[in-house]
Motif scaffolding. Structure first.
Motif, PDB file in Angstrom:
ATOM      1  N   ASP A 221       2.024  -7.831 -17.363  1.00  0.00           N
ATOM      2  CA  ASP A 221       1.598  -8.907 -17.805  1.00  0.00           C
ATOM      3  C   ASP A 221       0.633  -8.737 -19.080  1.00  0.00           C
ATOM      4  OD1 ASP A 221       2.866 -10.397 -16.324  1.00  0.00           O
ATOM      5  OD2 ASP A 221       1.050 -10.409 -14.753  1.00  0.00           O
ATOM      6  N   TYR A 222       0.976  -7.828 -19.949  1.00  0.00           N
ATOM      7  CA  TYR A 222       0.319  -7.470 -21.147  1.00  0.00           C
ATOM      8  C   TYR A 222      -0.440  -8.657 -21.989  1.00  0.00           C
ATOM      9  CZ  TYR A 222      -1.001  -5.287 -25.568  1.00  0.00           C
ATOM     10  OH  TYR A 222      -1.833  -4.759 -26.726  1.00  0.00           O
ATOM     11  N   TYR A 223       0.591  -9.757 -22.394  1.00  0.00           N
ATOM     12  CA  TYR A 223      -0.202 -10.616 -23.296  1.00  0.00           C
ATOM     13  C   TYR A 223      -0.729 -11.720 -22.451  1.00  0.00           C
ATOM     14  CZ  TYR A 223       3.651  -9.002 -26.273  1.00  0.00           C
ATOM     15  OH  TYR A 223       4.250  -8.190 -27.032  1.00  0.00           O
ATOM     16  N   LYS A 224      -0.840 -11.794 -21.147  1.00  0.00           N
ATOM     17  CA  LYS A 224      -1.633 -12.632 -20.303  1.00  0.00           C
ATOM     18  C   LYS A 224      -3.076 -11.979 -20.052  1.00  0.00           C
ATOM     19  CE  LYS A 224      -2.332 -14.562 -15.738  1.00  0.00           C
ATOM     20  NZ  LYS A 224      -1.844 -14.257 -14.406  1.00  0.00           N
ATOM     21  N   LYS A 225      -3.064 -10.798 -20.043  1.00  0.00           N
ATOM     22  CA  LYS A 225      -4.268  -9.968 -20.059  1.00  0.00           C
ATOM     23  C   LYS A 225      -5.034  -9.866 -21.140  1.00  0.00           C
ATOM     24  CE  LYS A 225      -3.016  -7.277 -16.161  1.00  0.00           C
ATOM     25  NZ  LYS A 225      -3.994  -6.668 -15.029  1.00  0.00           N
TER      26      LYS A 225
ATOM     27  N   GLN B 252     -11.378 -11.721 -23.922  1.00  0.00           N
ATOM     28  CA  GLN B 252     -12.586 -12.296 -24.318  1.00  0.00           C
ATOM     29  C   GLN B 252     -13.578 -12.809 -23.319  1.00  0.00           C
ATOM     30  OE1 GLN B 252     -13.846 -12.323 -27.752  1.00  0.00           O
ATOM     31  NE2 GLN B 252     -15.683 -13.010 -26.535  1.00  0.00           N
ATOM     32  N   SER B 253     -13.074 -13.238 -22.362  1.00  0.00           N
ATOM     33  CA  SER B 253     -13.806 -13.599 -20.843  1.00  0.00           C
ATOM     34  C   SER B 253     -14.403 -12.395 -20.242  1.00  0.00           C
ATOM     35  CB  SER B 253     -13.144 -14.443 -19.904  1.00  0.00           C
ATOM     36  OG  SER B 253     -12.090 -13.585 -19.389  1.00  0.00           O
ATOM     37  N   LYS B 254     -13.651 -11.144 -20.272  1.00  0.00           N
ATOM     38  CA  LYS B 254     -14.437  -9.910 -19.795  1.00  0.00           C
ATOM     39  C   LYS B 254     -15.418  -9.366 -20.786  1.00  0.00           C
ATOM     40  CE  LYS B 254     -10.199  -8.367 -17.379  1.00  0.00           C
ATOM     41  NZ  LYS B 254      -9.125  -7.233 -17.296  1.00  0.00           N
ATOM     42  N   ILE B 255     -15.057  -9.783 -22.143  1.00  0.00           N
ATOM     43  CA  ILE B 255     -16.242  -9.263 -22.800  1.00  0.00           C
ATOM     44  C   ILE B 255     -17.715 -10.108 -22.889  1.00  0.00           C
ATOM     45  CG2 ILE B 255     -16.970  -9.087 -25.440  1.00  0.00           C
ATOM     46  CD1 ILE B 255     -14.141  -8.483 -25.939  1.00  0.00           C
ATOM     47  N   ASN B 256     -17.358 -11.291 -22.333  1.00  0.00           N
ATOM     48  CA  ASN B 256     -18.551 -12.211 -22.132  1.00  0.00           C
ATOM     49  C   ASN B 256     -19.283 -11.692 -21.032  1.00  0.00           C
ATOM     50  OD1 ASN B 256     -17.897 -13.725 -24.538  1.00  0.00           O
ATOM     51  ND2 ASN B 256     -16.956 -15.371 -23.615  1.00  0.00           N
ATOM     52  N   LYS B 257     -18.543 -11.733 -19.783  1.00  0.00           N
ATOM     53  CA  LYS B 257     -18.912 -10.968 -18.485  1.00  0.00           C
ATOM     54  C   LYS B 257     -19.696  -9.860 -18.788  1.00  0.00           C
ATOM     55  CE  LYS B 257     -15.505 -13.190 -15.424  1.00  0.00           C
ATOM     56  NZ  LYS B 257     -14.444 -12.779 -14.561  1.00  0.00           N
ATOM     57  N   ALA B 258     -19.206  -8.995 -19.537  1.00  0.00           N
ATOM     58  CA  ALA B 258     -19.876  -7.577 -19.537  1.00  0.00           C
ATOM     59  C   ALA B 258     -20.951  -7.744 -20.435  1.00  0.00           C
ATOM     60  CB  ALA B 258     -19.176  -6.526 -20.273  1.00  0.00           C
ATOM     61  N   GLN B 259     -21.295  -8.518 -21.271  1.00  0.00           N
ATOM     62  CA  GLN B 259     -22.459  -8.740 -22.165  1.00  0.00           C
ATOM     63  C   GLN B 259     -23.325  -9.677 -21.299  1.00  0.00           C
ATOM     64  OE1 GLN B 259     -23.102  -7.930 -25.190  1.00  0.00           O
ATOM     65  NE2 GLN B 259     -25.211  -8.779 -25.178  1.00  0.00           N
ATOM     66  N   LYS B 260     -23.030 -10.505 -20.328  1.00  0.00           N
ATOM     67  CA  LYS B 260     -24.025 -10.987 -19.609  1.00  0.00           C
ATOM     68  C   LYS B 260     -24.470 -10.190 -18.592  1.00  0.00           C
ATOM     69  CE  LYS B 260     -22.236 -14.852 -17.738  1.00  0.00           C
ATOM     70  NZ  LYS B 260     -21.748 -15.956 -16.941  1.00  0.00           N
ATOM     71  N   ALA B 261     -23.942  -9.227 -18.067  1.00  0.00           N
ATOM     72  CA  ALA B 261     -24.360  -8.197 -17.242  1.00  0.00           C
ATOM     73  C   ALA B 261     -25.359  -7.423 -17.990  1.00  0.00           C
ATOM     74  CB  ALA B 261     -23.168  -7.427 -16.432  1.00  0.00           C
ATOM     75  N   LYS B 262     -25.081  -7.015 -19.095  1.00  0.00           N
ATOM     76  CA  LYS B 262     -26.214  -6.353 -20.044  1.00  0.00           C
ATOM     77  C   LYS B 262     -27.457  -7.163 -20.130  1.00  0.00           C
ATOM     78  CE  LYS B 262     -26.001  -3.476 -23.931  1.00  0.00           C
ATOM     79  NZ  LYS B 262     -25.241  -2.954 -25.270  1.00  0.00           N
TER      80      LYS B 262
ATOM     81  N   GLU C 111     -12.434  -0.807 -13.385  1.00  0.00           N
ATOM     82  CA  GLU C 111     -12.906  -2.089 -13.772  1.00  0.00           C
ATOM     83  C   GLU C 111     -13.358  -2.694 -12.323  1.00  0.00           C
ATOM     84  OE1 GLU C 111      -9.833  -4.172 -15.762  1.00  0.00           O
ATOM     85  OE2 GLU C 111      -9.417  -2.441 -17.157  1.00  0.00           O
ATOM     86  N   VAL C 112     -14.687  -3.051 -12.849  1.00  0.00           N
ATOM     87  CA  VAL C 112     -15.410  -3.939 -11.602  1.00  0.00           C
ATOM     88  C   VAL C 112     -15.751  -5.238 -12.029  1.00  0.00           C
ATOM     89  CG1 VAL C 112     -17.164  -4.058  -9.987  1.00  0.00           C
ATOM     90  CG2 VAL C 112     -16.384  -1.713 -10.751  1.00  0.00           C
ATOM     91  N   ASP C 113     -14.875  -6.152 -11.268  1.00  0.00           N
ATOM     92  CA  ASP C 113     -15.054  -7.749 -11.756  1.00  0.00           C
ATOM     93  C   ASP C 113     -15.752  -8.314 -10.562  1.00  0.00           C
ATOM     94  OD1 ASP C 113     -14.879 -10.307 -13.048  1.00  0.00           O
ATOM     95  OD2 ASP C 113     -12.635  -9.978 -13.148  1.00  0.00           O
ATOM     96  N   TRP C 114     -16.982  -8.762 -10.744  1.00  0.00           N
ATOM     97  CA  TRP C 114     -17.737  -9.173  -9.751  1.00  0.00           C
ATOM     98  C   TRP C 114     -18.233 -10.538 -10.069  1.00  0.00           C
ATOM     99  CZ3 TRP C 114     -23.209  -8.333  -9.595  1.00  0.00           C
ATOM    100  CH2 TRP C 114     -23.683  -7.578 -10.480  1.00  0.00           C
ATOM    101  N   SER C 115     -18.838 -11.110  -8.867  1.00  0.00           N
ATOM    102  CA  SER C 115     -19.847 -12.334  -9.358  1.00  0.00           C
ATOM    103  C   SER C 115     -21.094 -12.316  -8.230  1.00  0.00           C
ATOM    104  CB  SER C 115     -18.984 -13.503  -9.104  1.00  0.00           C
ATOM    105  OG  SER C 115     -18.325 -13.727  -7.863  1.00  0.00           O
ATOM    106  N   TYR C 116     -21.911 -12.939  -8.754  1.00  0.00           N
ATOM    107  CA  TYR C 116     -23.278 -13.076  -8.067  1.00  0.00           C
ATOM    108  C   TYR C 116     -23.729 -14.458  -8.443  1.00  0.00           C
ATOM    109  CZ  TYR C 116     -28.194 -11.948  -6.425  1.00  0.00           C
ATOM    110  OH  TYR C 116     -29.138 -12.045  -5.794  1.00  0.00           O
TER     111      TYR C 116
ATOM    112  N   PHE D 233     -19.505 -11.352 -13.704  1.00  0.00           N
ATOM    113  CA  PHE D 233     -20.001  -9.900 -14.345  1.00  0.00           C
ATOM    114  C   PHE D 233     -18.949  -9.027 -14.365  1.00  0.00           C
ATOM    115  CE2 PHE D 233     -23.598 -11.703 -12.411  1.00  0.00           C
ATOM    116  CZ  PHE D 233     -24.345 -12.120 -13.423  1.00  0.00           C
ATOM    117  N   TYR D 234     -18.771  -8.057 -15.299  1.00  0.00           N
ATOM    118  CA  TYR D 234     -17.700  -7.012 -15.449  1.00  0.00           C
ATOM    119  C   TYR D 234     -18.184  -6.007 -15.901  1.00  0.00           C
ATOM    120  CZ  TYR D 234     -13.283  -5.264 -17.492  1.00  0.00           C
ATOM    121  OH  TYR D 234     -11.951  -4.686 -17.545  1.00  0.00           O
ATOM    122  N   TYR D 235     -17.635  -4.768 -15.457  1.00  0.00           N
ATOM    123  CA  TYR D 235     -17.944  -3.272 -15.978  1.00  0.00           C
ATOM    124  C   TYR D 235     -16.623  -2.651 -15.987  1.00  0.00           C
ATOM    125  CZ  TYR D 235     -19.807   1.214 -15.013  1.00  0.00           C
ATOM    126  OH  TYR D 235     -20.034   2.649 -15.444  1.00  0.00           O
ATOM    127  N   LYS D 236     -16.691  -1.704 -16.893  1.00  0.00           N
ATOM    128  CA  LYS D 236     -15.544  -0.999 -17.290  1.00  0.00           C
ATOM    129  C   LYS D 236     -16.003   0.372 -17.626  1.00  0.00           C
ATOM    130  CE  LYS D 236     -11.123  -0.699 -19.936  1.00  0.00           C
ATOM    131  NZ  LYS D 236     -10.379  -1.406 -20.887  1.00  0.00           N
TER     132      LYS D 236
END
Length: 148
Positions: free
Chosen positions: A41-45, A50-60, A130-135, A140-143
């Protein structure tokens, strides 16, 4: 029939084209030379990136950085000590670029601030984690790229 330069050149071209076509057909039909895309699912991913980038920025921004280290028992993921681990949900995805058959997902179930992925699940080589987690309903996202 007379053999001249023109006939020799034509024969050489036909032999060369046959040689190339043999290898093209062999590479496309033999499963040893698998040439799949990185993911199905390359195109879907790509749209979700962008949502992963936002989650990683929020974690930072919140200081919720994870620590991943390779220990004797396996891969140890350490979550920040200031969070309540019972409220953490999510999943860990380990991706092996050289062999998609080794890729796997694991659901996060924390009892303390660490999460262990056993060594027997991780053959030596390059891995992407890749860790996709919520609290508290915040994602939040980590790669990270690893070499084990």
């Amino acid at each position: 029939m007379k053999f001249n330069w023109g006939t020799g050149i034509i024969i050489a071209f036909v032999l060369f084209i046959s040689f190339i076509m043999y290898f093209v057909i062999k590479m496309n039909t033999n499963k040893i030379y698998d040439h799949d895309l990185v993911t199905k699912d390359y195109y879907k991913k790509e749209l979700e990136y962008q949502s992963k980038i936002n989650k990683a920025q929020k974690a930072k921004e919140k200081g919720f950085q994870l620590n991943v280290e390779n220990i004797a028992e396996g891969l140890l993921i350490t979550f920040p000590s200031e969070i309540n681990v019972e409220e953490v949900t999510g999943e860990v995805f380990l991706y092996r670029p050289s062999n998609k058959k080794l890729d796997f997902n694991t659901i996060l179930k924390l009892t303390n601030s660490t999460f262990l992925i056993p060594e027997e699940k991780l053959p030596s080589g390059r891995w992407n984690i890749e860790v996709d987690w919520s609290y508290h309903n915040e994602g939040f996202y980590y790669k990270k790229e690893l070499s084990l």
